[in-house]
Scaffold this motif. Structure first.
Motif, short mmCIF file in Angstrom:
data_model
loop_
_atom_site.label_atom_id
_atom_site.label_comp_id
_atom_site.label_asym_id
_atom_site.label_seq_id
_atom_site.Cartn_x
_atom_site.Cartn_y
_atom_site.Cartn_z
N THR A 137 -56.09 45.10 -66.41
CA THR A 137 -55.84 46.36 -67.10
C THR A 137 -56.96 46.59 -68.09
OG1 THR A 137 -53.46 46.09 -66.85
CG2 THR A 137 -54.20 47.68 -68.48
N ASP A 174 -53.93 53.36 -70.23
CA ASP A 174 -54.74 52.29 -69.67
C ASP A 174 -54.97 52.54 -68.19
OD1 ASP A 174 -54.77 51.07 -72.14
OD2 ASP A 174 -53.18 49.67 -71.67
N GLN A 178 -55.57 37.85 -59.97
CA GLN A 178 -56.19 38.45 -61.14
C GLN A 178 -57.70 38.32 -61.05
OE1 GLN A 178 -54.66 36.39 -64.54
NE2 GLN A 178 -55.93 34.59 -64.23
N VAL A 227 -52.25 53.69 -65.35
CA VAL A 227 -51.05 52.85 -65.44
C VAL A 227 -49.78 53.69 -65.34
CG1 VAL A 227 -49.75 51.29 -66.95
CG2 VAL A 227 -52.20 50.99 -66.68
N VAL A 286 -51.39 44.44 -60.01
CA VAL A 286 -52.39 44.71 -61.04
C VAL A 286 -53.24 43.45 -61.21
CG1 VAL A 286 -52.79 45.26 -63.46
CG2 VAL A 286 -50.95 46.41 -62.21
N ALA A 316 -55.46 50.53 -64.55
CA ALA A 316 -55.21 49.26 -63.89
C ALA A 316 -56.05 49.14 -62.63
CB ALA A 316 -53.73 49.13 -63.54
N MET A 341 -48.66 54.14 -61.55
CA MET A 341 -48.72 52.92 -60.75
C MET A 341 -47.88 53.05 -59.48
SD MET A 341 -50.05 49.99 -60.73
CE MET A 341 -49.84 48.56 -59.70
N TYR A 356 -58.46 51.60 -58.58
CA TYR A 356 -57.94 51.72 -59.94
C TYR A 356 -57.05 52.94 -60.03
CZ TYR A 356 -62.31 54.40 -59.94
OH TYR A 356 -63.34 55.24 -59.60
N SER A 400 -58.33 48.97 -71.18
CA SER A 400 -57.94 49.96 -72.18
C SER A 400 -59.05 50.94 -72.42
CB SER A 400 -57.57 49.26 -73.49
OG SER A 400 -56.45 48.45 -73.31
N VAL A 421 -56.14 47.59 -59.15
CA VAL A 421 -55.04 47.16 -58.29
C VAL A 421 -55.54 46.67 -56.94
CG1 VAL A 421 -53.33 48.68 -59.38
CG2 VAL A 421 -54.66 49.52 -57.45
#
Length: 143
Positions: free
Chosen positions: A138, A25, A38, A126, A135, A27, A129, A123, A140, A29
């Motif tokens: 995320t 995945d 978020q 994952v 994050v 992320a 990290m 980004y 996929s 960030v």
């Protein structure tokens, strides 16, 4: 000769499994000191595609592209390859409507920018990290 056939098949399968790239995945960030906790997928698309450059707290967003991960990121985010992304940005830049995200060549460069700017978001894979990052979303990767 038939005795070696299963061994050959097994070796072929092993090579295919080893050579198949493993996708993790991705992320999105931001600096952990940022007040933003978020974002949703639509907000990520709007920020990284230059449609809207504000974070949910209404501060100016500074999106950062990471060169080595860029193609995977945009494929996962908007289902477009790099030729389509480059064409999209060429039209926006030519018309004067937007400018593309700042580009970095390494994860270290991305980390330096994000850790020194609360509004910068980028980004990462994952699996890689970095510390001092939060994050936001995320994404996929689909095969």
């Amino acid at each position: 000769m038939p005795r070696f056939m299963p061994l050959t098949c097994l070796a072929t399968v092993a090579v295919l499994i080893i050579s198949t790239p493993v996708r993790a995945d991705i992320a999105i960030v931001i600096n952990e000191a940022s007040p933003v906790h978020q974002i949703n997928h639509g907000e990520a698309v709007n920020i990284f595609m230059g449609r809207y450059r504000r974070l949910p707290d209404n501060s100016v967003a500074l999106p950062i592209d990471q060169g080595p991960l860029k193609a995977r990121f945009y494929k996962a985010l908007v289902k477009k390859d790099m030729a389509e992304i480059n064409s999209y940005w060429a039209r926006l830049v030519f018309s004067g409507r937007a400018s593309p995200p700042q580009q970095t060549d390494t994860l270290k460069d991305l980390v330096d920018i994000v850790t020194h700017n609360n509004n910068a978001l980028g980004y990462v894979d994952v699996a890689e990290m970095p510390p001092n990052m939060r994050v936001l979303l995320t994404i996929s990767e689909s095969p």
